[in-house]
Design a protein around this motif. Structure first.
Motif, short mmCIF file in Angstrom:
data_model
loop_
_atom_site.label_atom_id
_atom_site.label_comp_id
_atom_site.label_asym_id
_atom_site.label_seq_id
_atom_site.Cartn_x
_atom_site.Cartn_y
_atom_site.Cartn_z
N ALA A 181 0.84 -1.20 0.00
CA ALA A 181 0.00 0.00 0.00
C ALA A 181 0.87 1.25 0.00
CB ALA A 181 -0.91 0.01 1.22
N ALA A 182 0.51 2.22 -0.83
CA ALA A 182 1.28 3.47 -0.91
C ALA A 182 0.48 4.50 -1.67
CB ALA A 182 2.63 3.24 -1.59
N ILE A 183 0.85 5.75 -1.47
CA ILE A 183 0.34 6.82 -2.32
C ILE A 183 1.52 7.49 -2.99
CG2 ILE A 183 -1.70 7.21 -0.90
CD1 ILE A 183 -0.28 9.73 0.19
N MET A 184 1.24 8.21 -4.06
CA MET A 184 2.31 8.86 -4.82
C MET A 184 2.08 10.36 -4.84
SD MET A 184 3.40 8.21 -8.77
CE MET A 184 4.69 9.19 -9.55
N GLY A 185 3.01 11.10 -4.24
CA GLY A 185 2.97 12.55 -4.29
C GLY A 185 4.02 13.03 -5.28
N GLN A 186 3.70 14.03 -6.04
CA GLN A 186 4.64 14.54 -7.03
C GLN A 186 4.50 16.05 -7.16
OE1 GLN A 186 3.60 12.51 -10.64
NE2 GLN A 186 1.47 13.09 -10.55
N GLY A 187 5.54 16.66 -7.70
CA GLY A 187 5.54 18.10 -7.86
C GLY A 187 6.82 18.72 -7.34
N PRO A 188 7.11 19.95 -7.69
CA PRO A 188 8.31 20.62 -7.18
C PRO A 188 8.27 20.75 -5.66
CG PRO A 188 7.32 21.85 -9.01
CD PRO A 188 6.34 20.80 -8.62
N VAL A 189 9.41 20.65 -5.04
CA VAL A 189 9.49 20.77 -3.59
C VAL A 189 8.89 22.10 -3.13
CG1 VAL A 189 11.09 20.98 -1.65
CG2 VAL A 189 11.50 19.25 -3.40
N GLU A 190 9.18 23.18 -3.86
CA GLU A 190 8.71 24.50 -3.46
C GLU A 190 7.20 24.63 -3.55
OE1 GLU A 190 9.78 29.21 -4.27
OE2 GLU A 190 10.36 27.70 -5.76
N LEU A 191 6.58 23.86 -4.43
CA LEU A 191 5.14 24.00 -4.66
C LEU A 191 4.31 22.95 -3.94
CD1 LEU A 191 4.93 24.89 -8.48
CD2 LEU A 191 5.22 26.41 -6.50
N THR A 192 4.94 21.99 -3.30
CA THR A 192 4.19 20.92 -2.64
C THR A 192 3.78 21.38 -1.24
OG1 THR A 192 5.43 19.23 -3.85
CG2 THR A 192 4.24 18.52 -1.88
N PRO A 193 2.47 21.44 -0.96
CA PRO A 193 2.02 21.93 0.35
C PRO A 193 2.39 20.97 1.48
CG PRO A 193 0.17 21.17 -0.95
CD PRO A 193 1.35 21.13 -1.86
N ALA A 194 2.49 21.52 2.67
CA ALA A 194 2.87 20.72 3.84
C ALA A 194 1.92 19.54 4.05
CB ALA A 194 2.92 21.60 5.08
N GLU A 195 0.63 19.76 3.78
CA GLU A 195 -0.35 18.68 3.95
C GLU A 195 -0.01 17.47 3.10
OE1 GLU A 195 -5.14 17.85 3.21
OE2 GLU A 195 -4.34 19.89 3.05
N ALA A 196 0.46 17.73 1.87
CA ALA A 196 0.81 16.63 0.97
C ALA A 196 2.04 15.88 1.48
CB ALA A 196 1.07 17.18 -0.43
N TRP A 197 3.02 16.61 2.01
CA TRP A 197 4.20 15.95 2.57
C TRP A 197 3.82 15.07 3.75
CZ3 TRP A 197 8.78 15.77 0.28
CH2 TRP A 197 9.15 16.77 -0.63
N ARG A 198 2.98 15.60 4.63
CA ARG A 198 2.59 14.83 5.82
C ARG A 198 1.86 13.54 5.44
NH1 ARG A 198 1.06 20.15 7.65
NH2 ARG A 198 2.64 20.97 9.06
N ARG A 199 0.92 13.66 4.52
CA ARG A 199 0.16 12.47 4.13
C ARG A 199 1.07 11.45 3.44
NH1 ARG A 199 -4.50 10.19 3.90
NH2 ARG A 199 -5.27 9.06 2.09
N GLN A 200 2.01 11.92 2.62
CA GLN A 200 2.94 11.03 1.94
C GLN A 200 3.71 10.17 2.95
OE1 GLN A 200 3.94 11.35 -1.92
NE2 GLN A 200 3.92 9.32 -1.10
N PHE A 201 4.24 10.80 3.98
CA PHE A 201 5.04 10.08 4.96
C PHE A 201 4.16 9.30 5.95
CE2 PHE A 201 8.41 12.43 3.16
CZ PHE A 201 9.58 11.77 3.49
N GLU A 202 2.98 9.82 6.23
CA GLU A 202 2.07 9.12 7.15
C GLU A 202 1.70 7.75 6.60
OE1 GLU A 202 -0.08 8.59 10.62
OE2 GLU A 202 1.14 10.33 10.12
N ILE A 203 1.47 7.66 5.30
CA ILE A 203 1.06 6.39 4.68
C ILE A 203 2.26 5.55 4.27
CG2 ILE A 203 -0.10 5.39 2.67
CD1 ILE A 203 -2.14 7.67 2.87
N ASN A 204 3.21 6.16 3.57
CA ASN A 204 4.30 5.38 2.96
C ASN A 204 5.40 4.98 3.94
OD1 ASN A 204 2.85 5.90 0.68
ND2 ASN A 204 4.53 6.81 -0.48
N VAL A 205 5.47 5.63 5.09
CA VAL A 205 6.54 5.33 6.03
C VAL A 205 5.97 4.94 7.41
CG1 VAL A 205 8.68 6.12 7.10
CG2 VAL A 205 8.04 6.96 4.82
N ILE A 206 5.27 5.87 8.04
CA ILE A 206 4.78 5.61 9.40
C ILE A 206 3.75 4.48 9.38
CG2 ILE A 206 3.58 6.62 11.38
CD1 ILE A 206 4.73 9.34 10.47
N GLY A 207 2.87 4.48 8.39
CA GLY A 207 1.88 3.40 8.29
C GLY A 207 2.53 2.05 8.09
N GLN A 208 3.58 1.98 7.25
CA GLN A 208 4.27 0.71 7.02
C GLN A 208 4.93 0.23 8.31
OE1 GLN A 208 3.64 -0.35 3.98
NE2 GLN A 208 2.82 1.65 3.42
#
Length: 296
Positions: free
Chosen positions: A85-112
């Motif tokens: 299970a994973a989600i895929m976040g993409q986009g420039p670092v400068e344009l990626t909102p904090a919410e997207a970063w948190r959800r990315q790591f919450e599912i792909n790392v902390i959830g695992q």
């Protein structure tokens, strides 16, 4: 597809079993005679999974209580755990909102990590296997794929540490890193980006507009590989007497992985060229605005 000679049914829990690599792995193992606990989030998926021959297990990666309840349902012994299970976040670092970063790591790392914690006692009881499905972008992150690459790099580090920790406990650990595959994850990522929108002002977004268009055009032309090599790698990790600790699959995955041996500057030039990102894409960009204006 690798053959799985089994004398007695073995048990495996597969996360992400309702789509992509996870569903393909679940089908392969079920066909080979395994008892497959198919993790799912939505209650309405349970009946379809049961009809397909799986044992559905409700599991929400971001809910620790849900994960440990799933472990109670599976019971005291488990032969294999496949974290797909994973989600895929993409986009420039400068344009990626904090919410997207948190959800990315919450599912792909902390959830695992939570799933591993919950099921390790059952895996230890049977001398089982853990297989984490990462991504080759963790080793050579392409431009504008920073969120997914960063989370998969963290998952890779977690996996390597776990392998050493379990070395003398009878549980083997493998990391499978596929290249780009023909799964719904890209469409899901596009929708998620559209729903959240970009961080920063319109002026900040203009800096990346032409480069993003070039990357999208390149990605649209790129043929996506089949999931079969990744599925085979997962199967081998679960069944081989001496499973590999790391498996890179797909032609593009192996090619991208080789680039990590090049000097950084040369590698950057090759990757940027491959994705169609040239210096011209940033010409005539607007002047940078004040820090306050760059916040959402």
């Amino acid at each position: 597809m690798a053959e799985l000679p089994l004398t007695t049914p073995r048990t495996v829990l597969v996360t992400g079993a309702t789509g992509g690599v996870g569903s393909a792995v679940a089908r392969a193992l079920r066909t080979a005679g395994w008892t497959v606990y198919a993790a799912h989030r939505r209650p309405e998926d349970a009946e379809a999974l049961r009809d397909a021959g799986f044992t559905p297990v409700r599991l929400e990666l971001t809910d620790e209580d849900s994960v440990f309840a799933a472990a109670e349902q599976v019971g005291p012994r488990l032969d294999g755990l496949v974290n797909s299970a994973a989600i895929m976040g993409q986009g420039p670092v400068e344009l990626t909102p904090a919410e997207a970063w948190r959800r990315q790591f919450e599912i792909n790392v902390i959830g695992q990590a939570t799933v591993i914690r919950a099921f390790l006692p059952a895996l230890r009881a049977s001398g089982g296997r853990v297989v984490n499905v990462g991504a080759v972008s963790a080793r050579v992150p392409p431009p504008f794929f920073g969120p997914i690459a960063a989370s998969k790099a963290a998952l890779a580090a977690l996996t390597h540490s776990l392998r050493a920790e379990l070395r003398h406990q009878g549980v083997k650990v493998t990391l499978v890193e596929p290249g780009a595959m023909d799964t719904p994850i890209f469409a899901t990522a596009d929708k998620a980006s559209a729903d959240l929108g970009w961080a920063g002002s319109a002026t900040t977004q203009e800096h990346y507009a032409r480069a993003l268009d070039a990357v999208r055009a390149t990605a649209a032309r790129q043929p996506l590989g089949p999931v079969t090599p990744a599925v085979d790698a997962v199967v081998r990790a679960l069944t081989a007497r001496r499973p590999a600790t790391l498996a890179t699959t797909g032609r593009d995955g192996r090619a991208l992985a080789l680039l990590r041996f090049l000097p950084d500057g040369l590698r950057d030039r090759l990757v940027l060229k491959a994705f169609g990102v040239t210096a011209e894409a940033f010409e005539d960009a607007p002047l940078t605005e004040s820090p306050a204006a760059r916040r959402r």
